[in-house]
Enzyme design. Structure first.
Site, PDB file in Angstrom:
ATOM      1  N   ASP A   1     -19.262  97.268  -5.695  1.00 55.47           N
ATOM      2  CA  ASP A   1     -18.097  96.724  -5.011  1.00 55.47           C
ATOM      3  C   ASP A   1     -16.884  97.003  -5.900  1.00 55.47           C
ATOM      4  OD1 ASP A   1     -16.509  95.493  -3.180  1.00 55.47           O
ATOM      5  OD2 ASP A   1     -17.250  93.460  -3.533  1.00 55.47           O
TER       6      ASP A   1
ATOM      7  N   ASP B   1     -10.482  97.530  -0.411  1.00 53.08           N
ATOM      8  CA  ASP B   1     -10.002  97.070   0.892  1.00 53.08           C
ATOM      9  C   ASP B   1      -9.473  95.646   0.771  1.00 53.08           C
ATOM     10  OD1 ASP B   1     -12.643  96.162   0.369  1.00 53.08           O
ATOM     11  OD2 ASP B   1     -12.896  95.625   2.464  1.00 53.08           O
TER      12      ASP B   1
ATOM     13  N   ALA C   1     -15.397  90.288   5.017  1.00 52.00           N
ATOM     14  CA  ALA C   1     -14.792  88.954   5.174  1.00 52.00           C
ATOM     15  C   ALA C   1     -15.511  88.084   6.198  1.00 52.00           C
ATOM     16  CB  ALA C   1     -13.302  89.077   5.521  1.00 52.00           C
TER      17      ALA C   1
ATOM     18  N   CYS D   1     -44.017  79.218  -6.400  1.00 50.86           N
ATOM     19  CA  CYS D   1     -44.404  77.983  -5.716  1.00 50.86           C
ATOM     20  C   CYS D   1     -45.915  77.739  -5.788  1.00 50.86           C
ATOM     21  CB  CYS D   1     -43.934  78.025  -4.275  1.00 50.86           C
ATOM     22  SG  CYS D   1     -42.138  78.197  -4.152  1.00 50.86           S
TER      23      CYS D   1
ATOM     24  N   CYS E   1     -45.250  81.789  -2.650  1.00 51.11           N
ATOM     25  CA  CYS E   1     -44.869  82.850  -3.590  1.00 51.11           C
ATOM     26  C   CYS E   1     -45.420  82.494  -4.978  1.00 51.11           C
ATOM     27  CB  CYS E   1     -43.352  83.031  -3.596  1.00 51.11           C
ATOM     28  SG  CYS E   1     -42.460  81.850  -4.625  1.00 51.11           S
TER      29      CYS E   1
HETATM   30 ZN   LIG Z   1     -41.702  80.197  -3.217  1.00 49.90          ZN
END
Ligand SMILES: [Zn+2]
Length: 487
Positions: free
Chosen positions: A90, A125, A192, A280, A277
């Site tokens: 960016d 921009d 935006a 977790c 995951c």
């Molecule tokens: Zn997770």
């Protein structure tokens, strides 16, 4: 050299594509994790583990730091980040929108992005926020377009993004997209839109995306700039967005915010982790909430990335299977403002239908919005062309006496008239619908029956309906000139 973008599969306006960059091929749709060069919460070299194929970082932050600038200019951006895959940069537009000014010119930053070896660069921009006066949106759009044209001379071999601005003025968005395509870019970021997402203005977001798409060449790569929450990815992909970027995985993590496809939880409020995951599976909610801040931030950021890329994989599978619409409908029921986004998407069904694939695996009726799916509109046009001569029966009742009729049609919610010969075809023959539908879907269906009568002025219709179809639209059907009998 192949084109920059190749579409390999599609559903609705969504597509699976291959984006060819100097550092390899990226399968879209994908999310680019945002790397802050000063503050690496997760190292770029680790990002592939979570599912990332491509990263985005900020050339302006690198440019402003003497140390980072020299390192990037001498060794290249990829060595600086320690990542050998594609990297987009960016330009400082975000800083411009937050601070009102930046210490760099358009040509200078584009040349810098090129010189450090960015795969895709962005001109400087002006991200015009929502709801500003029209004159300001117009004026800033003209400056943006002039800078985009100027940037072409400085891009060299680097792929160049042409941002689409225009605030919440849909005519400006469409014009901006059209003029950007006339100049010709490799990627078209819709700029935006973050303030719309922060305010949960998903219906407005849908309008901005669709009107930008209307102005754009169909195979233009669309980047929804600043969007990366897993909750809204399916909706945006279905409207034709290919690239996303997420600073949110890290920003949310710093605040203890745990992303799911249904919304965001604060980790301190969670007693159970609704995810499998590695983070977790390996920790309890209590462990994450009670560990020190740096470790907690890191763990939540990792989870946020895992859940984001899991959702992207499911979206891609839905495109392959042709049930992206069902997936979007499920996701949009996570929040009333998301539901508004879905309803607005259905307002655009006539446009979406023009690009949608003809045949899919399923049509599940999941609520009144399903009655306005693009496939239903396509079907209505298809049956209007059926020739009907002589006496025809249209029956919602399964026990209707069919003797003496030249043609017999059923009625299937939400499609309308259902010729038996289409029983094996998509969508009407494959549709799984409910018998317990509400008045909105009922009236839409009967409205389609009424529309079917009009192109057949010479046929004599008898209409036999079940009491549960009782509706004001039945009265209109009864008045139609072609209807000879109704019971
Ligand atoms: Zn997770």
């Amino acid at each position: 050299m192949p084109d920059v973008f190749e579409i390999v599969d599609k559903d609705l306006l969504g597509r699976i594509g291959r984006l060819y960059t100097p550092h390899g091929v990226v399968e879209t749709p994908t999310v680019m994790p945002v790397i802050n060069p000063n503050l690496r919460l997760i190292e770029p070299s680790e990002m592939r583990k979570y599912g990332a194929q491509m990263l985005i970082t900020n050339a302006y932050i690198i440019y402003r730091s003497e140390r980072l600038r020299q390192a990037a200019l001498s060794g290249g951006l990829h060595a600086l980040l320690g990542f050998d895959g594609p990297v987009m940069t960016d330009s400082g537009s975000f800083q411009l929108s937050v601070y009102g000014s930046v210490e760099v010119e358009n040509a200078g930053i584009v040349a810098f992005e090129r010189d450090i070896g960015a795969d895709i660069g962005v001109p400087l921009d002006i991200p015009t926020p929502p709801d500003v006066p029209y004159a300001r949106a117009r004026e800033e759009l003209e400056i943006t377009l002039a800078r985009m044209a100027e940037a072409k001379a400085y891009a060299g071999e680097m792929l160049l993004a042409g941002p689409v601005q225009g605030s919440t003025y849909l005519d400006l968005r469409e014009e901006a997209a059209r003029r950007a395509c006339e100049i010709g870019f490799d990627v078209y970021p819709l700029g935006a839109v973050v303030p719309l997402m922060e305010a949960y203005r998903y219906a407005d977001l849908v309008d901005v995306i669709v009107r930008s798409k209307r102005g754009m060449v169909p195979d233009g790569v669309v980047h929804l700039f600043g969007a990366g929450h897993p909750m809204m990815l399916a909706l945006a992909v279905a409207l034709g967005c290919d690239l996303f970027d997420s600073a949110a995985y890290a920003l949310y993590a710093k605040d203890g915010r745990y992303m799911t496809v249904d919304g965001t939880y604060h980790v301190s409020q969670l007693q159970h982790l609704p995810c499998s995951c590695p983070v977790c599976s390996g920790h309890s909610a209590k462990e994450i909430a009670e560990t020190d801040e740096a470790a907690r931030t890191r763990l939540i950021a990792e989870h946020n990335l895992y859940v984001t890329f899991a959702e992207l994989r499911l979206i891609k599978q839905s495109i392959i299977d042709g049930d992206l619409m069902e997936h979007v409908e499920r996701r949009c029921r996570s929040h009333p403002r998301m539901l508004e986004g879905l309803q607005r998407m259905m307002d655009h069904s006539p446009f979406i239908e023009r690009f949608d694939r003809a045949s899919k695996s399923t049509f599940f009726y999941l609520g009144p919005e399903s009655a306005r799916r693009p496939e239903v509109l396509q079907y209505s046009r298809q049956v209007e062309n059926i020739e009907v001569i002589g006496k025809a029966l249209i029956a919602t009742r399964r026990d209707a006496d069919t003797a003496g009729f030249d043609r017999v049609f059923g009625v299937k919610m939400p499609f309308g008239v259902f010729p038996p010969e289409l029983n094996e075809t998509y969508p009407v023959g494959h549709a799984e619908v409910t018998d317990d539908f509400g008045c909105e879907a009922r009236d839409l269906t009967l409205g389609r029956v009424l529309a079917f009568l009009k192109p057949h002025p010479d046929a004599a219709f008898t209409f036999a309906f079940d009491p549960k179809w009782e509706s004001p639209v039945i009265d209109e059907i009864a008045k139609a000139a072609q209807v000879k009998k109704l019971f």
